[in-house]
Scaffold this active site. Structure first.
Site, PDB file in Angstrom:
ATOM      1  N   LYS A 116       0.932  -1.100  -0.052  1.00  0.00           N
ATOM      2  CA  LYS A 116      -0.012  -0.127   0.030  1.00  0.00           C
ATOM      3  C   LYS A 116       0.678   1.097  -0.188  1.00  0.00           C
ATOM      4  O   LYS A 116       0.521   2.405  -0.569  1.00  0.00           O
ATOM      5  CB  LYS A 116      -1.189   0.031   1.277  1.00  0.00           C
ATOM      6  CG  LYS A 116      -1.867  -1.330   1.089  1.00  0.00           C
ATOM      7  CD  LYS A 116      -2.683  -1.548  -0.192  1.00  0.00           C
ATOM      8  CE  LYS A 116      -3.039  -2.907  -0.153  1.00  0.00           C
ATOM      9  NZ  LYS A 116      -3.754  -3.176  -1.549  1.00  0.00           N
ATOM     10  N   LYS A 158      -1.924   2.469   8.880  1.00  0.00           N
ATOM     11  CA  LYS A 158      -2.153   1.486   8.443  1.00  0.00           C
ATOM     12  C   LYS A 158      -1.131   0.699   7.804  1.00  0.00           C
ATOM     13  O   LYS A 158       0.078   1.055   7.867  1.00  0.00           O
ATOM     14  CB  LYS A 158      -2.900   2.145   7.231  1.00  0.00           C
ATOM     15  CG  LYS A 158      -3.970   2.536   7.111  1.00  0.00           C
ATOM     16  CD  LYS A 158      -4.636   3.169   5.677  1.00  0.00           C
ATOM     17  CE  LYS A 158      -6.133   3.831   5.852  1.00  0.00           C
ATOM     18  NZ  LYS A 158      -6.414   4.230   4.424  1.00  0.00           N
ATOM     19  N   GLY A 164      -8.034  -3.325   2.347  1.00  0.00           N
ATOM     20  CA  GLY A 164      -9.442  -3.789   2.382  1.00  0.00           C
ATOM     21  C   GLY A 164      -9.859  -3.858   3.935  1.00  0.00           C
ATOM     22  O   GLY A 164     -10.614  -4.479   4.423  1.00  0.00           O
ATOM     23  N   LYS A 201      -4.198  11.164   7.786  1.00  0.00           N
ATOM     24  CA  LYS A 201      -5.366  11.947   8.314  1.00  0.00           C
ATOM     25  C   LYS A 201      -6.453  10.937   8.226  1.00  0.00           C
ATOM     26  O   LYS A 201      -6.508  10.457   7.155  1.00  0.00           O
ATOM     27  CB  LYS A 201      -5.399  13.112   7.354  1.00  0.00           C
ATOM     28  CG  LYS A 201      -6.759  13.925   7.995  1.00  0.00           C
ATOM     29  CD  LYS A 201      -6.016  14.988   8.965  1.00  0.00           C
ATOM     30  CE  LYS A 201      -7.243  15.689   9.680  1.00  0.00           C
ATOM     31  NZ  LYS A 201      -7.016  16.164  10.979  1.00  0.00           N
ATOM     32  N   HIS A 235     -16.259  -3.991   6.140  1.00  0.00           N
ATOM     33  CA  HIS A 235     -15.555  -4.182   5.085  1.00  0.00           C
ATOM     34  C   HIS A 235     -15.915  -4.871   3.789  1.00  0.00           C
ATOM     35  O   HIS A 235     -15.318  -5.307   3.085  1.00  0.00           O
ATOM     36  CB  HIS A 235     -13.886  -4.380   5.403  1.00  0.00           C
ATOM     37  CG  HIS A 235     -13.229  -3.486   6.374  1.00  0.00           C
ATOM     38  ND1 HIS A 235     -13.278  -2.146   6.035  1.00  0.00           N
ATOM     39  CD2 HIS A 235     -13.069  -3.516   7.500  1.00  0.00           C
ATOM     40  CE1 HIS A 235     -12.846  -1.292   7.026  1.00  0.00           C
ATOM     41  NE2 HIS A 235     -12.769  -2.167   7.943  1.00  0.00           N
ATOM     42  N   GLU A 287      -6.275   2.875  -2.162  1.00  0.00           N
ATOM     43  CA  GLU A 287      -5.760   1.681  -2.668  1.00  0.00           C
ATOM     44  C   GLU A 287      -6.129   1.430  -4.208  1.00  0.00           C
ATOM     45  O   GLU A 287      -7.075   1.986  -4.571  1.00  0.00           O
ATOM     46  CB  GLU A 287      -6.500   0.523  -1.786  1.00  0.00           C
ATOM     47  CG  GLU A 287      -5.970   0.497  -0.488  1.00  0.00           C
ATOM     48  CD  GLU A 287      -6.667  -0.498   0.451  1.00  0.00           C
ATOM     49  OE1 GLU A 287      -7.288  -1.572  -0.097  1.00  0.00           O
ATOM     50  OE2 GLU A 287      -6.617  -0.354   1.660  1.00  0.00           O
ATOM     51  N   ARG A 291      -7.621  -6.461  -9.852  1.00  0.00           N
ATOM     52  CA  ARG A 291      -8.560  -7.551 -10.238  1.00  0.00           C
ATOM     53  C   ARG A 291      -9.754  -7.099 -10.992  1.00  0.00           C
ATOM     54  O   ARG A 291     -10.164  -5.776 -10.739  1.00  0.00           O
ATOM     55  CB  ARG A 291      -8.813  -8.372  -9.066  1.00  0.00           C
ATOM     56  CG  ARG A 291      -9.368  -7.485  -8.147  1.00  0.00           C
ATOM     57  CD  ARG A 291     -10.058  -8.452  -6.922  1.00  0.00           C
ATOM     58  NE  ARG A 291     -10.951  -7.925  -5.929  1.00  0.00           N
ATOM     59  CZ  ARG A 291     -10.606  -7.103  -4.929  1.00  0.00           C
ATOM     60  NH1 ARG A 291      -9.046  -6.762  -4.763  1.00  0.00           N
ATOM     61  NH2 ARG A 291     -11.339  -6.366  -4.364  1.00  0.00           N
ATOM     62  N   VAL A 294     -16.101  -7.725  -7.638  1.00  0.00           N
ATOM     63  CA  VAL A 294     -17.364  -8.735  -7.370  1.00  0.00           C
ATOM     64  C   VAL A 294     -18.543  -7.565  -8.054  1.00  0.00           C
ATOM     65  O   VAL A 294     -19.108  -8.064  -8.730  1.00  0.00           O
ATOM     66  CB  VAL A 294     -17.563  -8.678  -5.717  1.00  0.00           C
ATOM     67  CG1 VAL A 294     -19.296  -9.231  -5.547  1.00  0.00           C
ATOM     68  CG2 VAL A 294     -16.742  -9.332  -5.149  1.00  0.00           C
ATOM     69  N   ARG A 337     -25.886  -7.715  -2.844  1.00  0.00           N
ATOM     70  CA  ARG A 337     -25.111  -9.210  -2.703  1.00  0.00           C
ATOM     71  C   ARG A 337     -25.871  -9.944  -1.605  1.00  0.00           C
ATOM     72  O   ARG A 337     -26.170  -9.398  -0.582  1.00  0.00           O
ATOM     73  CB  ARG A 337     -23.751  -8.895  -1.844  1.00  0.00           C
ATOM     74  CG  ARG A 337     -22.800  -8.052  -2.901  1.00  0.00           C
ATOM     75  CD  ARG A 337     -21.339  -7.882  -2.183  1.00  0.00           C
ATOM     76  NE  ARG A 337     -20.530  -7.305  -2.972  1.00  0.00           N
ATOM     77  CZ  ARG A 337     -19.130  -7.093  -2.667  1.00  0.00           C
ATOM     78  NH1 ARG A 337     -18.527  -8.231  -2.016  1.00  0.00           N
ATOM     79  NH2 ARG A 337     -18.249  -6.348  -3.514  1.00  0.00           N
TER      80      ARG A 337
HETATM   81  C1  MV4 Z   1      -9.686   5.417   5.835  1.00  0.00           C
HETATM   82  C2  MV4 Z   1     -10.542   5.603   6.360  1.00  0.00           C
HETATM   83  C3  MV4 Z   1     -10.742   7.311   6.775  1.00  0.00           C
HETATM   84  N1  MV4 Z   1      -9.517   7.837   6.629  1.00  0.00           N
HETATM   85  N2  MV4 Z   1      -8.575   6.161   5.488  1.00  0.00           N
HETATM   86  C4  MV4 Z   1     -11.170   0.864   5.227  1.00  0.00           C
HETATM   87  C5  MV4 Z   1     -10.780  -0.172   3.996  1.00  0.00           C
HETATM   88  C6  MV4 Z   1      -9.421   0.375   3.483  1.00  0.00           C
HETATM   89  N3  MV4 Z   1      -9.649   0.151   2.119  1.00  0.00           N
HETATM   90  C7  MV4 Z   1      -9.277   1.799   3.746  1.00  0.00           C
HETATM   91  N4  MV4 Z   1     -10.417   2.112   4.824  1.00  0.00           N
HETATM   92  C8  MV4 Z   1     -10.336   3.168   5.414  1.00  0.00           C
HETATM   93  N5  MV4 Z   1      -9.290   4.180   5.365  1.00  0.00           N
HETATM   94  C9  MV4 Z   1      -8.416   7.385   5.998  1.00  0.00           C
HETATM   95  N6  MV4 Z   1      -7.428   8.250   5.969  1.00  0.00           N
HETATM   96  C10 MV4 Z   1     -11.732   4.770   6.327  1.00  0.00           C
HETATM   97  C11 MV4 Z   1     -11.770   3.817   5.998  1.00  0.00           C
HETATM   98  C12 MV4 Z   1     -12.798   2.885   5.950  1.00  0.00           C
HETATM   99  C13 MV4 Z   1     -13.573   2.543   5.088  1.00  0.00           C
HETATM  100  C14 MV4 Z   1     -13.191   2.771   3.702  1.00  0.00           C
HETATM  101  C15 MV4 Z   1     -13.973   2.478   2.838  1.00  0.00           C
HETATM  102  C16 MV4 Z   1     -15.148   1.818   2.927  1.00  0.00           C
HETATM  103  C17 MV4 Z   1     -15.362   1.192   4.060  1.00  0.00           C
HETATM  104  C18 MV4 Z   1     -14.814   1.879   5.271  1.00  0.00           C
HETATM  105  C19 MV4 Z   1     -15.080   1.206   6.690  1.00  0.00           C
HETATM  106  C20 MV4 Z   1     -14.276   1.803   7.600  1.00  0.00           C
HETATM  107  C21 MV4 Z   1     -13.192   2.519   7.615  1.00  0.00           C
END
Ligand code: MV4
Length: 449
Positions: A116, A158, A164, A201, A235, A287, A291, A294, A337
């Site tokens: 990442k 992170k 994910g 942030k 998620h 991210e 691929r 879904v 889904r």
């Molecule tokens: C974040 C965020 C808030 N701020 N990054 C969760 C999955 C991963 N792909 C990234 N995620 C998140 N990153 C920052 N800087 C909140 C989440 C997040 C989230 C993101 C997308 C869809 C659902 C989520 C549920 C909880 C937290």
């Protein structure tokens, strides 16, 4: 073009790929575990090979056995579907070493986006807007404080090997940072064998908007708009739609071009998804998924394209059929889904399907590997069907979803179908006013009665 393709997956996505192959006149090879001998993908493929016992780690993730299946059937290419080996750079490398085509990007692109920190650095350098945060990895708690104090709290720690939603720790205030930093590191070490973390942030109420991109592997690429996938629980996406309820044509064209140019620049091949958090009218890259996803059918529905056929064509070295100027959106699509899970806790509920009846009619697509009498094995993901509806606009799509759910019969196991009726009754869903936390908050409120 290939004459034979092996599908290294199961369930509805294996059927999806078999269907695309059939339309292209390609012979198909299904692989399956001993738990899946009676599965629909085995029945629908031209040939099948058993690749191991029920657990995914011993069958659908078993690279030597899948390579053997390629060899004994003479398959020239492998489509990985989603999950399993779809983003496994090592698998792609083994295929490359054996002159079998992987229907997807190169091992190198998978590796870059799988890490990442590298992914974010790459995207940032390509001009994609990113969440403010550390420049690369953060190795010490002193550095963590420095970066976070500069940005202000809340921040999120992170894991570079995560993604994910795995390996993330929120620090709401300065007092939480030390705990978040060290637990993110140790959990990441335990889960992925890699303790490198980075800091961003924390965005409090974003939507999850993802851009579908497609590259020809030779420096040309297009975008196919966005999907709003904010409605999720732990998620796991539950309800996805395209176009996004809050994205206008100008915004779509602008962020879409940024994304298409970025993947063109790196010579990306095939389907990809660039994920953003969207807050205050701004996009922040988080991210990239290398691929087919879904929820790709909602994009297919509004653009009138077959993403899987194009993946196969590009992998076979043919020209990409997509041209940005020919891609336009018609209508609105929603996917729900349907999982074999018992509400309200989404407890997996494998078992035998006594009756299955798929809805039909105009604007209804059902992607499912279910049939009457099928026994859902307990070893795999609980997704059993995707219902995709299309309407002239969002209101029409919602009405069509309600109508199609009324025709759907899945008897014998508990499913998440009742959730979708309940969501259709919610004013926030009707108006499109939701974010990544909406569903979990709503489920909590429902539980409290
Ligand atoms: C974040 C965020 C808030 N701020 N990054 C969760 C999955 C991963 N792909 C990234 N995620 C998140 N990153 C920052 N800087 C909140 C989440 C997040 C989230 C993101 C997308 C869809 C659902 C989520 C549920 C909880 C937290």
């Amino acid at each position: 073009m290939f004459s034979k393709v092996l599908i290294a997956n199961r369930g509805e996505i294996a059927l999806r790929v078999i269907r695309a192959c059939r339309e292209l006149g390609i012979q198909t090879v299904a692989v399956h575990s001993t738990a899946d001998s009676d599965a629909m993908h085995v029945r629908m493929a031209d040939e099948s090979v058993c690749i191991g016992p029920p657990p995914g780690a011993l069958s659908y993730l078993n690279v030597p056995n899948i390579m053997s299946a390629c060899e004994i059937t003479g398959a020239e290419a492998v489509h990985p579907g989603y999950g399993f080996l779809s983003e496994n750079a090592q698998f792609v490398q083994v295929l490359e070493d054996h002159d079998i085509k992987f229907i997807g990007p190169t091992a190198e692109h998978i590796r870059i986006m799988g890490d990442k920190i590298t992914a974010k650095e790459t995207m940032k350098n390509l001009g994609v807007p990113c969440v403010p945060g550390s420049d690369g990895g953060v190795d010490t708690i002193e550095e963590a404080f420095e970066v976070s104090d500069d940005m202000g709290f809340p921040v999120i720690v992170k894991a570079t090997a995560g993604g994910g939603g795995r390996g993330m720790k929120l620090a709401k205030t300065r007092d939480d940072l030390e705990e978040a930093f060290f637990s993110a590191r140790s959990e990441s070490k335990a889960a992925f064998g890699n303790d490198e973390v980075y800091i961003e942030k924390y965005l409090t109420l974003p939507r999850h908007i993802e851009i579908q991109v497609f590259g020809d592997g030779r420096g040309k690429a297009v975008h196919l708009g966005e999907r709003d996938c904010s409605l999720q629980r732990r998620h796991q996406k539950v309800f996805e739609e395209a176009p996004g309820p809050v994205i206008d044509a100008k915004t779509r064209a602008r962020i879409g071009k940024v994304c298409a140019d970025a993947v063109a620049d790196i010579g990306y091949a095939g389907a990809g998804t660039i994920e953003f958090l969207y807050e205050g009218g701004e996009f922040f890259f988080i991210e990239m998924n290398t691929r087919l996803q879904v929820e790709h059918p909602v994009t297919e529905a509004i653009f009138g394209v077959d993403l899987v056929k194009q993946q196969i064509r590009v992998a076979a070295g043919e020209e990409m059929w997509f041209k940005q100027e020919n891609l336009s959106i018609k209508g609105h699509a929603i996917e729900v889904r349907i999982n074999a899970e018992k509400l309200p806790n989404f407890t997996p509920c494998p078992g035998t399907i006594s009756t299955f009846h798929a809805p039909g009619g105009l604007g209804v697509r059902m992607d499912s590997a279910l049939y009457d009498g099928y026994s859902i094995p307990p070893y795999y993901d609980s997704l059993i069907a995707k219902l995709i509806v299309t309407g002239t606009d969002r209101t029409a799509a919602l009405a069509r979803l309600n109508r199609a759910l009324g025709e759907l019969i899945v008897d014998g196991v508990d499913t998440t179908i009742p959730l979708f009726y309940a969501l259709l009754d919610e004013p926030d869903i009707q108006s499109g006013d939701y974010n990544i936390h909406w569903l979990e908050n709503w489920l909590e409120a429902q539980a409290e009665g």
